[in-house]
Design a protein around this motif. Structure first.
Motif, short mmCIF file in Angstrom:
data_model
loop_
_atom_site.label_atom_id
_atom_site.label_comp_id
_atom_site.label_asym_id
_atom_site.label_seq_id
_atom_site.Cartn_x
_atom_site.Cartn_y
_atom_site.Cartn_z
N VAL A 62 8.86 -5.94 -8.63
CA VAL A 62 8.70 -4.66 -9.30
C VAL A 62 8.89 -3.57 -8.25
N HIS A 63 10.07 -2.94 -8.31
CA HIS A 63 10.35 -1.85 -7.38
C HIS A 63 9.62 -0.61 -7.85
N VAL A 64 8.78 -0.07 -6.97
CA VAL A 64 7.98 1.11 -7.27
C VAL A 64 8.61 2.30 -6.54
N ASP A 65 8.85 3.37 -7.27
CA ASP A 65 9.37 4.59 -6.64
C ASP A 65 8.29 5.11 -5.69
N PRO A 66 8.59 5.19 -4.38
CA PRO A 66 7.56 5.60 -3.43
C PRO A 66 7.07 7.03 -3.60
N VAL A 82 0.83 -1.20 0.00
CA VAL A 82 0.00 0.00 0.00
C VAL A 82 0.87 1.25 0.00
N ASP A 83 1.56 1.52 1.11
CA ASP A 83 2.32 2.77 1.23
C ASP A 83 3.53 2.77 0.30
N GLY A 84 3.59 3.81 -0.53
CA GLY A 84 4.66 3.92 -1.52
C GLY A 84 4.28 3.30 -2.86
N VAL A 98 4.31 -11.93 -8.96
CA VAL A 98 4.81 -10.57 -9.19
C VAL A 98 4.55 -9.82 -7.90
N TRP A 99 5.54 -9.06 -7.44
CA TRP A 99 5.39 -8.32 -6.18
C TRP A 99 5.68 -6.85 -6.42
N PHE A 100 4.65 -6.01 -6.23
CA PHE A 100 4.78 -4.56 -6.34
C PHE A 100 5.08 -4.00 -4.95
N ASP A 101 6.27 -3.44 -4.76
CA ASP A 101 6.64 -2.89 -3.46
C ASP A 101 7.69 -1.82 -3.67
N ASP A 102 7.70 -0.83 -2.78
CA ASP A 102 8.70 0.23 -2.87
C ASP A 102 9.97 -0.12 -2.08
N GLN A 103 9.98 -1.26 -1.41
CA GLN A 103 11.14 -1.62 -0.60
C GLN A 103 11.80 -2.93 -1.01
N VAL A 104 11.51 -3.44 -2.20
CA VAL A 104 12.18 -4.66 -2.65
C VAL A 104 13.46 -4.28 -3.39
#
Length: 164
Positions: free
Chosen positions: A135-139, A5-7, A109-115
């Motif tokens: 999948v690293h997401v820019d927070p 959720v967050d980021g 598939v993992w969407f996270d800003d901290q992977v």
């Protein structure tokens, strides 16, 4: 497809106008989240077109179903339990071991800003997993069409979509 959720759905930067602020109280703490209602439809379309299941991988745990899902048009989703929080063994994020336990040998598939690379190494080397995409997401900006396109391409090219 695992969702933080967050980021990811709630960017930390100043979101564009299509994001709407919501106030919610979780365990007595007031939060303001900024959510884009279009994310729900895009995630559902991606899941439907690839045969993937959507799952919460967030410290919000069940609260994501209460506060996030209805505001972006998602149904109640399965939740990966994130407690207890245990210290890193090999530099991986604390959620990584919970994710590994949940997915077993299934592709994901993992969407996270901290992977990061340490999480990928942990999953490959210490858990023996090989069919996944982090999948690293820019927070600051949160989830974008580019991230969803990466997931669609990976799920399609690796043969995990329904059409394969």
């Amino acid at each position: 497809m695992l969702l933080d959720v967050d980021g990811v759905l709630n960017p930390m930067g100043r979101p564009p106008p299509e994001f709407r602020p919501y106030r919610c109280t979780v365990d007595g703490v007031l939060y303001t989240v900024r959510l884009n209602a279009r994310h729900g439809r895009r995630l559902l379309d991606l899941a439907a077109s690839t045969g993937a299941e959507l799952v919460w991988a967030t410290t919000w745990e069940e609260h994501a179903n209460d506060w996030i899902a209805p505001r972006i048009g998602l149904p109640t989703l399965p939740v990966i339990p994130m407690t207890p929080v245990e210290p890193s063994e090999h530099g991986e994020m604390f959620k990584t071991r919970h994710v590994a336990a949940y997915v077993g040998r299934r592709p994901f598939v993992w969407f996270d800003d901290q992977v990061w690379a340490q999480d990928e190494d942990y999953l490959r080397v210490h858990q023996g997993l090989d069919s996944f995409l982090l999948v690293h997401v820019d927070p600051v900006e949160g989830l974008t069409r580019r991230h969803l396109g990466m997931a669609h391409e990976w799920l399609t090219l690796t043969g995990f979509s329904q059409g394969s």
